[in-house]
Enzyme design. Structure first.
Site, mmCIF file in Angstrom:
data_model
loop_
_atom_site.group_PDB
_atom_site.id
_atom_site.type_symbol
_atom_site.label_atom_id
_atom_site.label_comp_id
_atom_site.label_asym_id
_atom_site.label_seq_id
_atom_site.Cartn_x
_atom_site.Cartn_y
_atom_site.Cartn_z
ATOM 1 N N TYR A 70 0.850 -1.190 0.000
ATOM 2 C CA TYR A 70 0.000 0.000 0.000
ATOM 3 C C TYR A 70 0.885 1.239 0.000
ATOM 4 O O TYR A 70 1.799 1.351 0.823
ATOM 5 C CB TYR A 70 -0.897 0.014 1.244
ATOM 6 C CG TYR A 70 -1.820 1.206 1.328
ATOM 7 C CD1 TYR A 70 -2.863 1.374 0.425
ATOM 8 C CD2 TYR A 70 -1.653 2.170 2.321
ATOM 9 C CE1 TYR A 70 -3.713 2.468 0.500
ATOM 10 C CE2 TYR A 70 -2.511 3.264 2.407
ATOM 11 C CZ TYR A 70 -3.540 3.404 1.501
ATOM 12 O OH TYR A 70 -4.381 4.484 1.591
ATOM 13 N N ASP A 93 9.303 2.837 -0.101
ATOM 14 C CA ASP A 93 8.231 3.488 0.656
ATOM 15 C C ASP A 93 8.459 3.155 2.121
ATOM 16 O O ASP A 93 8.161 2.055 2.584
ATOM 17 C CB ASP A 93 6.863 2.989 0.182
ATOM 18 C CG ASP A 93 5.720 3.602 0.984
ATOM 19 O OD1 ASP A 93 6.004 4.277 1.990
ATOM 20 O OD2 ASP A 93 4.559 3.398 0.596
ATOM 21 N N LYS A 141 3.981 9.340 8.792
ATOM 22 C CA LYS A 141 3.758 8.745 10.110
ATOM 23 C C LYS A 141 4.727 9.292 11.177
ATOM 24 O O LYS A 141 4.501 10.377 11.672
ATOM 25 C CB LYS A 141 3.757 7.220 9.990
ATOM 26 C CG LYS A 141 2.591 6.805 9.076
ATOM 27 C CD LYS A 141 2.249 5.348 8.988
ATOM 28 C CE LYS A 141 0.941 5.212 8.205
ATOM 29 N NZ LYS A 141 0.951 4.266 7.125
HETATM 30 C C1 LIG Z 1 0.270 4.680 5.721
HETATM 31 C C2 LIG Z 1 1.050 4.406 4.509
HETATM 32 C C3 LIG Z 1 0.962 5.233 3.369
HETATM 33 C C4 LIG Z 1 -0.044 6.341 3.256
HETATM 34 O O1 LIG Z 1 0.161 7.359 4.187
HETATM 35 P P1 LIG Z 1 -1.048 8.350 4.544
HETATM 36 O O2 LIG Z 1 -0.432 9.355 5.457
HETATM 37 O O3 LIG Z 1 -2.100 7.497 5.191
HETATM 38 O O4 LIG Z 1 -1.529 8.935 3.272
HETATM 39 C C5 LIG Z 1 1.807 4.985 2.312
HETATM 40 N N1 LIG Z 1 2.684 3.978 2.347
HETATM 41 C C6 LIG Z 1 2.788 3.145 3.413
HETATM 42 C C7 LIG Z 1 3.806 2.050 3.398
HETATM 43 C C8 LIG Z 1 1.963 3.322 4.503
HETATM 44 O O5 LIG Z 1 2.049 2.474 5.540
#
Ligand SMILES: *Cc1c(COP(=O)(O)O)cnc(C)c1O
Length: 440
Positions: free
Chosen positions: A145, A240, A268
């Protein structure tokens, strides 16, 4: 049992005004059935519901709360910053401090730009990679994701997976066709894809340790191979690290596994609980961004002083790095050593509980991230994860909640530990798990 009177009334009201009653789908508890509870306070390892129940929290606001909730240093930093104004739309000193801090902790980052969410970070990194390489196609992995941008909402994990629509309605086929999706941990699939699309792949985006379909780890050599083939093909490798950054090590998964990606995305933890994202990496690539280069990217609230103050406080507390100097390696070791110790203790306890109850569980863990899948088989990719018994997870989730332990409301989400979790929290969790597993 936790009480629900006020939560139920609030949810009934929310349903009339907010689609599904929530502002992010996974919060609706559809993955486990029943209704969400509402929370109006959180401190340390605990969240407190509007009905007054205190729960041990392993969601940690989905990753940011690595120091626990409402850490005093973060709260004070936000209060102090707020006294001087909540947004300027003009460069502020916090932005420079934050950029230097990220660079010090993540050596693959030569330049970094702040944005407001992980979604924005990944969307922008993809655009940048395409602008830099002048290619359109990208590779992502099944179950990973990267936020909800169109080109990345293809075979996506997290809520998209939990609700059975990893390919969202509303994404034009013309957009999705540039996104090639491969199984994770499969070297041959990567080789074949590059062979079939020579000189055409702009970027590979990957969660180095995928945490949005539960949690599984890279097989030895897999990330190394990915680094090698992308370098050979002139393809931008994007890690990511929105979830893993500053969590698996001060320098994220790339430090832990010793790989240097071309670009990285963050979010995060670097917001300390405020809305933040960032993307950074090689200087030659980053300099393609406007105003220096032709790739456009912008944000009214990007580099927001409150969010920067919170994030700086979080990173400094976590690593004791100050003004771009990672000067106290020993303290950095302490926070991460403690997380590793807590993780190992929890893992051992939960494995024992499952074994005693005779319930097959595959427990994956990387530092302070974990997932117990209700399956006897190892989990290395999404197909393996899908073999987990979701009905059993639902019962486990509700059983644990009744015992005062809040796990993510889906089999396909990782759990998170914080430095605020105590040995007593872990013991209580393991006792609860032993009791609940006995009923499954
Ligand atoms: C949470 C997450 C996202 C998206 O971040 P948001 O702040 O919710 O838009 C993208 N990549 C990874 C790996 C994530 O865990």
């Amino acid at each position: 049992m936790i009480s629900r009177t006020k939560s139920e009334a609030l949810f009934a009201e929310a349903l009339q005004h907010i689609p599904g009653g929530v502002n992010s789908p996974v919060r609706a508890f559809r993955g486990v059935g029943g209704q969400p509870f509402f929370v109006n306070a959180a401190k340390g390892s605990r969240v407190t519901t509007v009905d007054g129940d205190e729960l041990i929290d392993y969601v940690g606001t989905w990753g940011p709360a690595i120091l626990g909730h409402a850490h005093p240093k973060i709260i004070n930093a936000v209060k102090a910053a707020a006294d001087h104004g909540t947004s300027f739309g003009i460069p502020n000193p916090f932005e420079v401090t934050m950029a230097k801090l990220i660079k010090q902790l993540v050596p693959s980052v030569a330049k970094v730009r702040m944005c407001n969410s992980g979604t924005e970070a990944c969307m922008s990194a993809i655009r940048l990679a395409r602008g830099f390489t002048r290619r359109d196609k990208i590779i992502k992995f099944d179950g990973c994701y990267h936020g909800h941008a169109d080109c990345l909402l293809v075979k996506a994990g997290s809520g998209a997976l939990t609700f059975g629509n990893p390919d969202s309605a509303g994404v034009p086929a013309d957009t999705a066709k540039h996104t090639l999706v491969l199984p994770y941990n499969d070297v041959d699939a990567l080789k074949a894809c590059f062979a079939a699309n020579p000189g055409e792949i702009a970027a590979v985006i990957i969660e180095p340790v995928p945490g949005n379909a539960g949690l599984y780890l890279p097989r030895p050599g897999y990330l190394e191979f990915l680094r090698q083939i992308t370098a050979e093909q002139g393809t931008v490798l994007i890690f990511d690290e929105v979830m893993t950054g500053f969590r698996l090590a001060p320098g994220g998964a790339q430090e832990r596994f010793g790989i240097r990606p071309d670009l990285s995305t963050f979010g995060k933890i670097i917001g300390g609980g405020l809305p933040v994202g960032a993307f950074g990496g090689r200087g030659d690539i980053m300099d393609c961004l406007a105003p220096l280069g032709p790739v456009y990217q912008a944000g009214t609230l990007s580099g927001n002083p409150l969010a920067m103050a919170a994030g700086i406080a979080a990173l400094e507390e976590l690593t004791n790095a100050e003004c771009g100097m990672r000067n106290a390696e020993s303290k950095a070791a302490n926070a991460y050593t403690r997380l590793e110790h807590l993780g190992a203790t929890l893992e051992a306890g939960l494995r024992d509980a499952a074994k005693s109850a005779g319930i097959p569980v595959t427990f994956n863990r990387c530092g302070s991230m974990f997932c117990g899948y209700f399956t006897s088989e190892p989990v290395w990719n999404l197909a393996d994860a899908m073999k987990a018994d979701r009905e059993r997870f639902k019962k486990y989730f509700h059983g644990m909640l009744a015992e005062g332990v809040y796990l993510a409301p889906s089999q396909f989400e990782a759990g998170f530990l914080s430095t605020a979790h105590s040995e007593a929290d872990i013991e209580q969790t393991v006792r609860a798990a032993a009791k609940v597993m006995g009923t499954l």
